[in-house]
Design a protein around this motif. Structure first.
Motif, short mmCIF file in Angstrom:
data_model
loop_
_atom_site.label_atom_id
_atom_site.label_comp_id
_atom_site.label_asym_id
_atom_site.label_seq_id
_atom_site.Cartn_x
_atom_site.Cartn_y
_atom_site.Cartn_z
N PRO A 83 41.59 39.61 25.53
CA PRO A 83 40.73 39.83 26.69
C PRO A 83 39.42 39.06 26.57
O PRO A 83 38.75 39.08 25.54
CB PRO A 83 40.49 41.35 26.66
N LEU A 84 39.06 38.36 27.65
CA LEU A 84 37.90 37.48 27.62
C LEU A 84 37.20 37.49 28.97
O LEU A 84 37.84 37.50 30.01
CB LEU A 84 38.34 36.05 27.29
N MET A 85 35.86 37.48 28.94
CA MET A 85 35.05 37.32 30.14
C MET A 85 34.43 35.93 30.13
O MET A 85 33.75 35.56 29.18
CB MET A 85 33.95 38.38 30.22
N ALA A 86 34.69 35.17 31.18
CA ALA A 86 34.04 33.87 31.36
C ALA A 86 32.85 34.06 32.29
O ALA A 86 33.02 34.51 33.43
CB ALA A 86 35.03 32.86 31.94
N VAL A 87 31.65 33.73 31.81
CA VAL A 87 30.43 33.91 32.57
C VAL A 87 30.00 32.54 33.09
O VAL A 87 29.49 31.71 32.34
CB VAL A 87 29.32 34.55 31.73
N ARG A 88 30.23 32.30 34.38
CA ARG A 88 30.02 30.98 34.98
C ARG A 88 28.85 30.99 35.96
O ARG A 88 28.71 31.92 36.75
CB ARG A 88 31.29 30.55 35.73
N ARG A 89 28.05 29.92 35.91
CA ARG A 89 26.94 29.78 36.84
C ARG A 89 27.06 28.43 37.54
O ARG A 89 27.20 27.39 36.88
CB ARG A 89 25.60 29.86 36.10
N LEU A 90 27.04 28.43 38.86
CA LEU A 90 27.14 27.20 39.64
C LEU A 90 25.88 27.01 40.46
O LEU A 90 25.34 27.97 41.03
CB LEU A 90 28.35 27.24 40.58
N LEU A 91 25.39 25.77 40.50
CA LEU A 91 24.20 25.42 41.25
C LEU A 91 24.49 24.18 42.07
O LEU A 91 24.84 23.13 41.52
CB LEU A 91 23.03 25.17 40.29
N ILE A 92 24.37 24.30 43.40
CA ILE A 92 24.66 23.18 44.31
C ILE A 92 23.40 22.88 45.10
O ILE A 92 22.88 23.75 45.82
CB ILE A 92 25.82 23.54 45.25
N PRO A 126 23.64 43.60 40.51
CA PRO A 126 24.16 43.69 39.14
C PRO A 126 25.05 42.52 38.74
O PRO A 126 25.10 42.15 37.56
CB PRO A 126 24.95 45.01 39.14
N VAL A 127 25.76 41.93 39.71
CA VAL A 127 26.59 40.76 39.40
C VAL A 127 25.70 39.61 38.94
O VAL A 127 25.98 38.93 37.95
CB VAL A 127 27.42 40.35 40.64
N VAL A 128 24.60 39.38 39.65
CA VAL A 128 23.68 38.30 39.32
C VAL A 128 22.95 38.59 38.01
O VAL A 128 22.79 37.71 37.15
CB VAL A 128 22.66 38.09 40.45
N ALA A 129 22.51 39.83 37.83
CA ALA A 129 21.75 40.18 36.63
C ALA A 129 22.60 40.01 35.37
O ALA A 129 22.13 39.45 34.37
CB ALA A 129 21.24 41.61 36.75
N LEU A 130 23.84 40.48 35.40
CA LEU A 130 24.70 40.35 34.23
C LEU A 130 25.05 38.89 33.99
O LEU A 130 25.10 38.43 32.84
CB LEU A 130 25.97 41.18 34.42
N ASN A 131 25.27 38.14 35.06
CA ASN A 131 25.54 36.71 34.91
C ASN A 131 24.34 36.00 34.30
O ASN A 131 24.48 35.16 33.39
CB ASN A 131 25.89 36.12 36.27
#
Length: 450
Positions: A180-189, A142-147
């Motif tokens: 209140p804020l949600m930061a949705v971050r995606r990192l690719l290395i 669910p963490v990945v799906a929502l991200n």
């Protein structure tokens, strides 16, 4: 009603806006993520591998999401300055979930290296990122799906074959908003064969009294013979929540070190899903958390040995006090054909009060007899005889306890291969145990006083 519904409704009502502010590579994953979330139930406290963490409760508040990509009226290069003394770094920033650069960001990067905004690089080099983005982080999480549903930007580091970056790359993540804020971050290395790099990630929170949320997914690819160090430092606030899922795929003879240090936080869950898929791959996974007040830190790890002759060394340590809670769940999996595996897992914890809670569940799942594997856990308190001995040498009880806690964390800090960073983080840990409650002063940040 599930907490996921508010985010699904947000997506369904704003598909075109969300897509228009991102890149096609990211947009292509959203419909699949929405489909996965439609039938998904968030784990609650007491669920398997979520014994002390409630994702439903964490995601229930009405966090804003900056899908319109409104620019914050700040210059992050001047407003926030995260320095590690005696250590030169190539600096990037994520302001909430938008990548920002300083004037000196690209100086010193070797030719062929790509680093910076995920959105921008996904638009300019889609064919380069397409074989990697979304390939090892499954939508069943669910963490990945929502991200994947909501991420519009993030950070990319791509190091070509044979390139070695001598200068540490530092990514400063800033959470800051008046509501209140949600930061949705995606990192690719992406580390191609025989490449090398060091990445220091620093999480910081401004507006410490506001409910802020860091939702991130990190995908790491280490090619044959690649060497990568990732140091992850969290210095947030008691009002900050963090859900982080890191996925690592290693090829033959790759060497990866991940060292995660939580100094200040609110409610944090860090996941590490590691897959050793090439013979001779080596992984060292280290972490520590200093939890007091009502803070919460949950670590989940799964290390999969899928081929022969790979090695892993895993160590996580917690100091839990006051009404804080900590949790560790780790699993080492050894496949049937993974002979010659060497894997070690340890979780050791100090509990300093009757109201603090620590849960530990190390596990081995082995399908091969030709292995060397061990796992263990220990939960206890400071040895009163050691405290007494140090007091007989003229130390106060408070000083004796401070020194013993510092010594307890020493091997996690000693695992840091960058000497200047190791010395700096040792200083931060010492100061944290001494009772310092102002994490931002460690950065010399003018913004921390605004």
């Amino acid at each position: 009603m599930s907490a996921l519904n508010q985010y699904l409704d947000l997506y369904e009502s704003n598909k075109e806006l969300i897509d228009s502010k991102s890149a096609p590579l990211l947009n292509a994953l959203r419909p699949k993520a929405a489909e996965a979330l439609q039938t998904m139930r968030l784990p609650v406290r007491g669920s398997e591998d979520y014994e002390l963490t409630d994702l439903e409760k964490m995601l229930a508040p009405d966090f804003g999401v900056n899908i319109a990509r409104v620019n914050l009226p700040v210059d992050p290069a001047r407003t926030f300055r995260c320095d590690v003394p005696h250590m030169s770094t190539t600096l990037f920033m994520l302001v909430n979930d938008k990548c920002a650069e300083t004037d000196t960001t690209r100086r010193g990067l070797p030719e062929g290296v790509l680093a910076g905004s995920l959105r921008d690089i996904a638009e300019s080099h889609p064919d380069l990122l397409a074989p990697y983005f979304g390939h090892i982080a499954p939508l069943s999480n669910p963490v990945v799906a929502l991200n994947s549903l909501l991420a519009q930007d993030g950070f990319v580091l791509y190091v070509p074959r044979g390139v070695r970056i001598e200068k540490t790359i530092q990514l400063v993540d800033i959470l800051s908003h008046e509501a209140p804020l949600m930061a949705v971050r995606r990192l690719l290395i992406i580390m191609e064969a025989d490449s090398a790099a060091t990445l220091l990630i620093c999480d910081h929170t401004q507006n410490a009294d506001v409910q802020l949320f860091n939702l991130q997914t990190i995908e790491v690819f280490a090619g044959a013979g690649a060497k990568l160090d990732i140091y992850d430092l969290e210095e947030s606030s008691t009002s900050t929540s963090r859900l982080s899922a890191m996925y690592i795929k290693q090829e033959q003879d790759s060497n990866v070190l991940v060292d995660s240090i939580t100094l200040y936080n609110g409610c944090t869950r860090n996941e590490y899903h590691c897959s050793l898929d090439g013979r001779g791959a080596h992984l060292r996974l280290l972490g520590m958390g200093i939890e007091d007040d009502k803070r919460h830190l949950d670590t989940y790890s799964r290390i999969s040995h899928n081929v022969p002759d790979c090695t892993t060394d895993e160590l996580f340590k917690y100091v839990v006090d006051d009404e804080a809670t900590g949790a560790f769940t780790g699993r080492i999996y050894v496949a049937k054909g993974a002979s010659g595996t060497e894997a070690y897992q340890s979780n050791r914890n100090l509990v300093g009060s009757d109201t603090a809670r620590m849960h530990s569940k190390p596990q081995l799942e082995i399908y091969n007899d030709d292995v060397k594997c061990s796992h263990g856990t220990a939960i206890g308190q400071l040895d009163p005889m050691q405290v007494f001995y140090m007091r007989t040498r003229g130390l106060s009880e408070a000083k004796a306890r401070l020194l013993l806690k510092q010594a307890f964390m020493a091997d996690v800090l000693d695992g840091i291969r960058e000497e200047s960073l190791r010395d700096r983080l040792r200083h931060l840990v010492e100061r944290r145990f001494a009772g310092d409650t102002t994490p931002c002063t460690s950065c010399g940040a003018e913004s921390c006083r605004h």
